[in-house]
Write a protein that holds these residues in place. Structure first.
Motif, PDB file in Angstrom:
ATOM      1  N   PRO A  77       0.820  -1.219   0.000  1.00  0.00           N
ATOM      2  CA  PRO A  77       0.000   0.000   0.000  1.00  0.00           C
ATOM      3  C   PRO A  77       0.854   1.269   0.000  1.00  0.00           C
ATOM      4  CG  PRO A  77      -0.823  -1.575   1.604  1.00  0.00           C
ATOM      5  CD  PRO A  77       0.532  -2.064   1.168  1.00  0.00           C
ATOM      6  N   LEU A  78       0.311   2.337  -0.613  1.00  0.00           N
ATOM      7  CA  LEU A  78       1.035   3.592  -0.774  1.00  0.00           C
ATOM      8  C   LEU A  78       0.229   4.779  -0.267  1.00  0.00           C
ATOM      9  CD1 LEU A  78       2.352   3.148  -4.445  1.00  0.00           C
ATOM     10  CD2 LEU A  78       3.681   2.847  -2.337  1.00  0.00           C
ATOM     11  N   TYR A  79       0.969   5.775   0.254  1.00  0.00           N
ATOM     12  CA  TYR A  79       0.374   7.071   0.576  1.00  0.00           C
ATOM     13  C   TYR A  79       0.208   7.878  -0.717  1.00  0.00           C
ATOM     14  CZ  TYR A  79       1.810   5.943   5.389  1.00  0.00           C
ATOM     15  OH  TYR A  79       1.983   5.342   6.614  1.00  0.00           O
ATOM     16  N   LYS A  80      -0.575   8.955  -0.631  1.00  0.00           N
ATOM     17  CA  LYS A  80      -0.910   9.738  -1.823  1.00  0.00           C
ATOM     18  C   LYS A  80       0.336  10.283  -2.522  1.00  0.00           C
ATOM     19  CE  LYS A  80      -4.014  13.459  -3.339  1.00  0.00           C
ATOM     20  NZ  LYS A  80      -3.068  14.383  -3.982  1.00  0.00           N
ATOM     21  N   ASP A  81       1.251  10.883  -1.767  1.00  0.00           N
ATOM     22  CA  ASP A  81       2.417  11.464  -2.423  1.00  0.00           C
ATOM     23  C   ASP A  81       3.349  10.390  -2.982  1.00  0.00           C
ATOM     24  OD1 ASP A  81       3.151  10.651   0.129  1.00  0.00           O
ATOM     25  OD2 ASP A  81       4.492  12.352   0.490  1.00  0.00           O
ATOM     26  N   GLU A  82       3.377   9.209  -2.360  1.00  0.00           N
ATOM     27  CA  GLU A  82       4.176   8.104  -2.876  1.00  0.00           C
ATOM     28  C   GLU A  82       3.618   7.611  -4.210  1.00  0.00           C
ATOM     29  OE1 GLU A  82       5.537   6.162   1.419  1.00  0.00           O
ATOM     30  OE2 GLU A  82       3.795   5.380   0.348  1.00  0.00           O
ATOM     31  N   LEU A  83       2.291   7.504  -4.280  1.00  0.00           N
ATOM     32  CA  LEU A  83       1.645   7.063  -5.515  1.00  0.00           C
ATOM     33  C   LEU A  83       1.885   8.081  -6.624  1.00  0.00           C
ATOM     34  CD1 LEU A  83      -0.140   5.065  -7.028  1.00  0.00           C
ATOM     35  CD2 LEU A  83      -2.137   6.178  -6.039  1.00  0.00           C
ATOM     36  N   GLU A  84       1.747   9.358  -6.296  1.00  0.00           N
ATOM     37  CA  GLU A  84       1.988  10.412  -7.281  1.00  0.00           C
ATOM     38  C   GLU A  84       3.444  10.406  -7.742  1.00  0.00           C
ATOM     39  OE1 GLU A  84      -1.356  13.679  -5.805  1.00  0.00           O
ATOM     40  OE2 GLU A  84       0.654  13.706  -4.936  1.00  0.00           O
ATOM     41  N   TYR A  85       4.360  10.129  -6.810  1.00  0.00           N
ATOM     42  CA  TYR A  85       5.784  10.073  -7.139  1.00  0.00           C
ATOM     43  C   TYR A  85       6.060   8.937  -8.127  1.00  0.00           C
ATOM     44  CZ  TYR A  85      10.854   9.602  -6.526  1.00  0.00           C
ATOM     45  OH  TYR A  85      12.219   9.517  -6.742  1.00  0.00           O
ATOM     46  N   LYS A  86       5.463   7.790  -7.879  1.00  0.00           N
ATOM     47  CA  LYS A  86       5.663   6.660  -8.782  1.00  0.00           C
ATOM     48  C   LYS A  86       5.095   6.960 -10.158  1.00  0.00           C
ATOM     49  CE  LYS A  86       4.811   2.591 -10.904  1.00  0.00           C
ATOM     50  NZ  LYS A  86       3.888   2.390 -12.054  1.00  0.00           N
ATOM     51  N   ILE A  87       3.919   7.552 -10.223  1.00  0.00           N
ATOM     52  CA  ILE A  87       3.298   7.874 -11.506  1.00  0.00           C
ATOM     53  C   ILE A  87       4.180   8.838 -12.298  1.00  0.00           C
ATOM     54  CG2 ILE A  87       1.320   9.014 -12.585  1.00  0.00           C
ATOM     55  CD1 ILE A  87      -0.382   7.916 -10.251  1.00  0.00           C
ATOM     56  N   ALA A  88       4.777   9.800 -11.590  1.00  0.00           N
ATOM     57  CA  ALA A  88       5.596  10.817 -12.252  1.00  0.00           C
ATOM     58  C   ALA A  88       6.984  10.315 -12.621  1.00  0.00           C
ATOM     59  CB  ALA A  88       5.712  12.051 -11.352  1.00  0.00           C
ATOM     60  N   ASN A  89       7.543   9.413 -11.805  1.00  0.00           N
ATOM     61  CA  ASN A  89       8.951   9.046 -11.960  1.00  0.00           C
ATOM     62  C   ASN A  89       9.198   7.597 -12.347  1.00  0.00           C
ATOM     63  OD1 ASN A  89      10.441  11.609 -10.877  1.00  0.00           O
ATOM     64  ND2 ASN A  89       8.807  11.193  -9.393  1.00  0.00           N
ATOM     65  N   GLY A  90       8.174   6.737 -12.219  1.00  0.00           N
ATOM     66  CA  GLY A  90       8.321   5.360 -12.640  1.00  0.00           C
ATOM     67  C   GLY A  90       8.630   4.395 -11.506  1.00  0.00           C
ATOM     68  N   TYR A  91       8.550   3.129 -11.842  1.00  0.00           N
ATOM     69  CA  TYR A  91       8.720   2.049 -10.866  1.00  0.00           C
ATOM     70  C   TYR A  91      10.110   2.042 -10.244  1.00  0.00           C
ATOM     71  CZ  TYR A  91       9.473  -2.808  -9.322  1.00  0.00           C
ATOM     72  OH  TYR A  91       9.804  -3.931  -8.606  1.00  0.00           O
ATOM     73  N   ASN A  92      11.138   2.160 -11.061  1.00  0.00           N
ATOM     74  CA  ASN A  92      12.498   2.062 -10.534  1.00  0.00           C
ATOM     75  C   ASN A  92      12.813   3.173  -9.543  1.00  0.00           C
ATOM     76  OD1 ASN A  92      13.174  -0.285 -11.937  1.00  0.00           O
ATOM     77  ND2 ASN A  92      13.841   0.840 -13.748  1.00  0.00           N
ATOM     78  N   ALA A  93      12.260   4.354  -9.778  1.00  0.00           N
ATOM     79  CA  ALA A  93      12.494   5.473  -8.859  1.00  0.00           C
ATOM     80  C   ALA A  93      11.863   5.182  -7.501  1.00  0.00           C
ATOM     81  CB  ALA A  93      11.934   6.763  -9.444  1.00  0.00           C
ATOM     82  N   LEU A  94      10.644   4.639  -7.504  1.00  0.00           N
ATOM     83  CA  LEU A  94      10.004   4.293  -6.229  1.00  0.00           C
ATOM     84  C   LEU A  94      10.730   3.135  -5.570  1.00  0.00           C
ATOM     85  CD1 LEU A  94       7.623   4.902  -4.306  1.00  0.00           C
ATOM     86  CD2 LEU A  94       6.368   3.080  -5.474  1.00  0.00           C
ATOM     87  N   LEU A  95      11.193   2.182  -6.364  1.00  0.00           N
ATOM     88  CA  LEU A  95      11.936   1.051  -5.819  1.00  0.00           C
ATOM     89  C   LEU A  95      13.212   1.535  -5.129  1.00  0.00           C
ATOM     90  CD1 LEU A  95      11.829  -2.042  -5.637  1.00  0.00           C
ATOM     91  CD2 LEU A  95      13.168  -2.125  -7.749  1.00  0.00           C
ATOM     92  N   ASP A  96      13.870   2.535  -5.703  1.00  0.00           N
ATOM     93  CA  ASP A  96      15.060   3.113  -5.068  1.00  0.00           C
ATOM     94  C   ASP A  96      14.720   3.700  -3.701  1.00  0.00           C
ATOM     95  OD1 ASP A  96      16.675   2.440  -7.188  1.00  0.00           O
ATOM     96  OD2 ASP A  96      16.575   4.406  -8.147  1.00  0.00           O
ATOM     97  N   LYS A  97      13.557   4.338  -3.599  1.00  0.00           N
ATOM     98  CA  LYS A  97      13.120   4.902  -2.307  1.00  0.00           C
ATOM     99  C   LYS A  97      12.852   3.791  -1.303  1.00  0.00           C
ATOM    100  CE  LYS A  97      13.114   9.295  -3.363  1.00  0.00           C
ATOM    101  NZ  LYS A  97      14.032  10.250  -2.660  1.00  0.00           N
ATOM    102  N   LEU A  98      12.243   2.701  -1.763  1.00  0.00           N
ATOM    103  CA  LEU A  98      11.981   1.551  -0.890  1.00  0.00           C
ATOM    104  C   LEU A  98      13.283   0.984  -0.331  1.00  0.00           C
ATOM    105  CD1 LEU A  98       9.172  -0.523  -2.633  1.00  0.00           C
ATOM    106  CD2 LEU A  98       9.285  -0.006  -0.200  1.00  0.00           C
ATOM    107  N   ILE A  99      14.278   0.847  -1.200  1.00  0.00           N
ATOM    108  CA  ILE A  99      15.568   0.303  -0.777  1.00  0.00           C
ATOM    109  C   ILE A  99      16.267   1.277   0.170  1.00  0.00           C
ATOM    110  CG2 ILE A  99      17.855  -0.389  -1.585  1.00  0.00           C
ATOM    111  CD1 ILE A  99      16.441  -1.304  -4.204  1.00  0.00           C
ATOM    112  N   GLU A 100      16.214   2.546  -0.167  1.00  0.00           N
ATOM    113  CA  GLU A 100      16.851   3.578   0.659  1.00  0.00           C
ATOM    114  C   GLU A 100      16.276   3.613   2.067  1.00  0.00           C
ATOM    115  OE1 GLU A 100      16.676   8.448   0.836  1.00  0.00           O
ATOM    116  OE2 GLU A 100      16.686   7.493  -1.137  1.00  0.00           O
ATOM    117  N   LYS A 101      14.953   3.453   2.158  1.00  0.00           N
ATOM    118  CA  LYS A 101      14.270   3.514   3.458  1.00  0.00           C
ATOM    119  C   LYS A 101      14.154   2.140   4.121  1.00  0.00           C
ATOM    120  CE  LYS A 101      13.195   7.933   3.388  1.00  0.00           C
ATOM    121  NZ  LYS A 101      13.655   8.900   4.412  1.00  0.00           N
ATOM    122  N   ASN A 102      14.753   1.119   3.482  1.00  0.00           N
ATOM    123  CA  ASN A 102      14.693  -0.247   4.004  1.00  0.00           C
ATOM    124  C   ASN A 102      13.241  -0.666   4.241  1.00  0.00           C
ATOM    125  OD1 ASN A 102      15.767  -2.694   4.888  1.00  0.00           O
ATOM    126  ND2 ASN A 102      15.883  -2.023   7.012  1.00  0.00           N
TER     127      ASN A 102
END
Length: 222
Positions: free
Chosen positions: A183-208
């Motif tokens: 599940p995602l928060y609103k700004d996380e979902l918007e971030y993925k839509i704007a920047n793509g899957y790999n960008a959100l995946l990088d955030k997931l890895i960064e935040k463990n």
């Protein structure tokens, strides 16, 4: 009979997949570790949800059973489309999250089951597909799934907890993929839509980020 029911009445159903899922779970868990939330009335196709509570895990599992009764509509141009045709969805939950004996009920956590079922129905209602990296939102206005959560959408991810022995169910002719729902928060979902899957995946890895659900987890963009 209206057009909606006519659409599902005339589809090809892979009824053997329900038994394949049940047999698959029997390889890993005892019967008393598995509860099924049976769908009493199905508006389109029958969709149950398994709750797996096993002492071998520090978490429980919710897993759909019914999404793979129907083929998803994989777009032309996708390489090896047959590997994406069938899927089920799971979410890993803390042991402390409990449900009533029936769904839907009045349990504050019922929205989690509802989220899984709505997501599982989506590709069949809209003649599309779901695979790793795809996102969905709860409503067109990006409202939360429930008053008990701030999550407004989700992303489909590969499981990092289970390997292919669990996440691929083999039948005689088909493969059913088990995807993890995050599940995602609103700004996380918007971030993925704007920047793509790999960008959100990088955030997931960064935040463990953890695969086990946390209704109060920290924002990946904080």
């Amino acid at each position: 009979m209206n057009e909606f029911y006519e659409k599902f009445r005339n589809r090809t159903y892979f009824d053997n997949h329900g038994e394949a899922i049940a047999n698959h779970l029997d390889k890993f868990y005892k019967s008393d570790e598995i509860t099924v939330f049976h769908e009493m009335v199905s508006p389109d196709f029958h969709l149950d949800v398994y709750l797996i509570n096993s002492a071998k895990h520090s978490f429980n599992i919710l897993l759909t059973s019914g999404m793979s009764l129907l083929e998803m509509t994989v777009p032309d141009g996708v390489e090896n489309p047959e590997t994406y045709t069938f899927a089920e969805l799971m979410i890993l939950l803390p042991k402390a999250i409990e449900f009533g004996k029936i769904f839907p009920g009045e349990n504050e956590n019922d929205w989690i089951i509802g989220m899984l079922k709505e997501t599982a129905r989506f590709p069949h209602h809209y003649d599309t597909w779901l695979a790793i990296g795809h996102t969905l939102q709860a409503t067109t206005e990006m409202e939360p799934y429930s008053g008990d959560t701030d999550y407004v959408g989700l992303i489909i991810l590969p499981s990092v907890t289970f390997d292919e022995e669990f996440t691929e169910i083999k039948t005689t002719e088909e493969t059913i993929n088990i995807y993890s729902v995050f599940p995602l928060y609103k700004d996380e979902l918007e971030y993925k839509i704007a920047n793509g899957y790999n960008a959100l995946l990088d955030k997931l890895i960064e935040k463990n980020g953890k695969e086990v659900f946390d209704n109060k987890r920290g924002n990946l963009l904080a």
